[in-house]
Design a protein around this motif. Structure first.
Motif, mmCIF file in Angstrom:
data_model
loop_
_atom_site.group_PDB
_atom_site.id
_atom_site.type_symbol
_atom_site.label_atom_id
_atom_site.label_comp_id
_atom_site.label_asym_id
_atom_site.label_seq_id
_atom_site.Cartn_x
_atom_site.Cartn_y
_atom_site.Cartn_z
ATOM 1 N N SER A 34 14.336 -12.986 10.287
ATOM 2 C CA SER A 34 13.257 -12.629 9.363
ATOM 3 C C SER A 34 13.533 -13.065 7.930
ATOM 4 O O SER A 34 14.678 -13.131 7.499
ATOM 5 N N VAL A 35 12.451 -13.370 7.236
ATOM 6 C CA VAL A 35 12.478 -13.626 5.797
ATOM 7 C C VAL A 35 11.312 -12.864 5.200
ATOM 8 O O VAL A 35 10.175 -13.001 5.661
ATOM 9 N N GLU A 36 11.597 -12.044 4.193
ATOM 10 C CA GLU A 36 10.549 -11.297 3.498
ATOM 11 C C GLU A 36 10.719 -11.498 2.001
ATOM 12 O O GLU A 36 11.831 -11.403 1.490
ATOM 13 N N LEU A 37 9.620 -11.765 1.318
ATOM 14 C CA LEU A 37 9.626 -11.882 -0.138
ATOM 15 C C LEU A 37 9.013 -10.633 -0.724
ATOM 16 O O LEU A 37 7.908 -10.230 -0.322
ATOM 17 N N ASN A 38 9.732 -10.012 -1.655
ATOM 18 C CA ASN A 38 9.249 -8.814 -2.329
ATOM 19 C C ASN A 38 9.156 -9.067 -3.823
ATOM 20 O O ASN A 38 10.098 -9.601 -4.421
ATOM 21 N N VAL A 39 8.034 -8.668 -4.397
ATOM 22 C CA VAL A 39 7.804 -8.760 -5.837
ATOM 23 C C VAL A 39 7.300 -7.404 -6.292
ATOM 24 O O VAL A 39 6.357 -6.857 -5.703
ATOM 25 N N ASN A 40 7.940 -6.833 -7.289
ATOM 26 C CA ASN A 40 7.570 -5.512 -7.805
ATOM 27 C C ASN A 40 7.545 -4.450 -6.698
ATOM 28 O O ASN A 40 6.664 -3.595 -6.664
ATOM 29 N N GLY A 41 8.499 -4.536 -5.783
ATOM 30 C CA GLY A 41 8.597 -3.550 -4.714
ATOM 31 C C GLY A 41 7.588 -3.716 -3.599
ATOM 32 O O GLY A 41 7.510 -2.886 -2.699
ATOM 33 N N GLU A 42 6.803 -4.770 -3.631
ATOM 34 C CA GLU A 42 5.767 -4.999 -2.635
ATOM 35 C C GLU A 42 6.085 -6.254 -1.832
ATOM 36 O O GLU A 42 6.420 -7.294 -2.398
ATOM 37 N N GLN A 43 5.980 -6.166 -0.516
ATOM 38 C CA GLN A 43 6.181 -7.340 0.328
ATOM 39 C C GLN A 43 4.960 -8.241 0.198
ATOM 40 O O GLN A 43 3.840 -7.826 0.453
ATOM 41 N N VAL A 44 5.182 -9.489 -0.214
ATOM 42 C CA VAL A 44 4.067 -10.409 -0.425
ATOM 43 C C VAL A 44 4.042 -11.540 0.593
ATOM 44 O O VAL A 44 3.039 -12.249 0.712
ATOM 45 N N PHE A 45 5.149 -11.722 1.329
ATOM 46 C CA PHE A 45 5.216 -12.816 2.298
ATOM 47 C C PHE A 45 6.271 -12.497 3.337
ATOM 48 O O PHE A 45 7.296 -11.888 3.030
ATOM 49 N N LYS A 46 6.022 -12.942 4.584
ATOM 50 C CA LYS A 46 6.987 -12.746 5.664
ATOM 51 C C LYS A 46 6.872 -13.916 6.633
ATOM 52 O O LYS A 46 5.761 -14.383 6.924
ATOM 53 N N CYS A 47 8.023 -14.385 7.135
ATOM 54 C CA CYS A 47 8.015 -15.442 8.138
ATOM 55 C C CYS A 47 9.307 -15.407 8.944
ATOM 56 O O CYS A 47 10.226 -14.638 8.638
ATOM 57 N N ASP A 48 9.376 -16.255 9.954
ATOM 58 C CA ASP A 48 10.576 -16.426 10.761
ATOM 59 C C ASP A 48 11.461 -17.450 10.062
ATOM 60 O O ASP A 48 10.997 -18.544 9.713
ATOM 61 N N ILE A 49 12.717 -17.130 9.850
ATOM 62 C CA ILE A 49 13.624 -18.021 9.127
ATOM 63 C C ILE A 49 13.778 -19.363 9.835
ATOM 64 O O ILE A 49 13.982 -20.397 9.193
ATOM 65 N N ASN A 50 13.638 -19.381 11.157
ATOM 66 C CA ASN A 50 13.767 -20.624 11.914
ATOM 67 C C ASN A 50 12.607 -21.583 11.675
ATOM 68 O O ASN A 50 12.712 -22.765 11.993
ATOM 69 N N ASP A 51 11.509 -21.088 11.128
ATOM 70 C CA ASP A 51 10.357 -21.941 10.844
ATOM 71 C C ASP A 51 10.471 -22.665 9.510
ATOM 72 O O ASP A 51 9.697 -23.583 9.231
ATOM 73 N N LEU A 52 11.422 -22.265 8.667
ATOM 74 C CA LEU A 52 11.651 -22.953 7.396
ATOM 75 C C LEU A 52 12.455 -24.222 7.643
ATOM 76 O O LEU A 52 13.312 -24.272 8.526
ATOM 77 N N ASP A 53 12.181 -25.264 6.853
ATOM 78 C CA ASP A 53 12.921 -26.520 6.983
ATOM 79 C C ASP A 53 14.364 -26.329 6.558
ATOM 80 O O ASP A 53 14.651 -25.665 5.560
ATOM 81 N N TYR A 54 15.267 -26.936 7.299
ATOM 82 C CA TYR A 54 16.699 -26.834 7.027
ATOM 83 C C TYR A 54 17.060 -27.705 5.830
ATOM 84 O O TYR A 54 16.813 -28.912 5.823
ATOM 85 N N GLY A 55 17.635 -27.107 4.780
ATOM 86 C CA GLY A 55 18.162 -27.840 3.633
ATOM 87 C C GLY A 55 17.142 -28.633 2.836
ATOM 88 O O GLY A 55 17.510 -29.607 2.177
ATOM 89 N N SER A 56 15.888 -28.258 2.852
ATOM 90 C CA SER A 56 14.862 -29.021 2.130
ATOM 91 C C SER A 56 14.766 -28.597 0.671
ATOM 92 O O SER A 56 15.411 -27.653 0.245
ATOM 93 N N ASP A 57 13.914 -29.323 -0.070
ATOM 94 C CA ASP A 57 13.652 -28.935 -1.455
ATOM 95 C C ASP A 57 12.412 -28.062 -1.557
ATOM 96 O O ASP A 57 12.032 -27.634 -2.640
ATOM 97 N N GLY A 58 11.746 -27.825 -0.435
ATOM 98 C CA GLY A 58 10.595 -26.936 -0.384
ATOM 99 C C GLY A 58 9.258 -27.580 -0.673
ATOM 100 O O GLY A 58 8.222 -27.018 -0.362
ATOM 101 N N GLU A 59 9.261 -28.772 -1.228
ATOM 102 C CA GLU A 59 8.012 -29.412 -1.632
ATOM 103 C C GLU A 59 7.132 -29.813 -0.447
ATOM 104 O O GLU A 59 5.920 -29.838 -0.571
ATOM 105 N N LEU A 60 7.744 -30.158 0.690
ATOM 106 C CA LEU A 60 6.976 -30.593 1.854
ATOM 107 C C LEU A 60 6.925 -29.546 2.958
ATOM 108 O O LEU A 60 6.330 -29.777 4.004
#
Length: 92
Positions: free
Chosen positions: A51-77
């Motif tokens: 799991s990956v969860e992003l929290n801002v001001n104590g609120e969860q704003v995004f959640k995804c499976d860590i395996n779905d993120l690109d390995y070692g990328s810069d995030g732009e694509l």
């Protein structure tokens, strides 16, 4: 959300090469794209596998499976990194 938001990335362990551990290599692109927007990023180890969860001001704003993120990328694509950045921008 102002450009200087503090974003907490809660990430769980995942399996790679038969070993389950907390790894940050799939989070590099996510961190890069958020820092590029001026946000402060803090990584927090969690117990939930894959799991990956992003929290801002104590609120969860995004959640995804860590395996779905690109390995070692810069995030732009990586479409998930872009969705996460947009979710942080829309946070209150």
């Amino acid at each position: 959300m102002p450009n200087n938001a503090k974003v907490f990335i809660h990430y769980g362990p995942y399996e790679a090469a038969g070993i389950v551990d907390h790894r940050e290599s799939r989070l590099k692109g996510l961190q890069a794209i958020l820092k590029k927007d001026g946000h402060t990023v803090e990584l927090v180890k969690a117990e939930d596998w894959n799991s990956v969860e992003l929290n801002v001001n104590g609120e969860q704003v995004f959640k995804c499976d860590i395996n779905d993120l690109d390995y070692g990328s810069d995030g732009e694509l990586d479409s998930l990194c872009i969705k996460a950045r947009d979710a942080v921008k829309k946070a209150y």
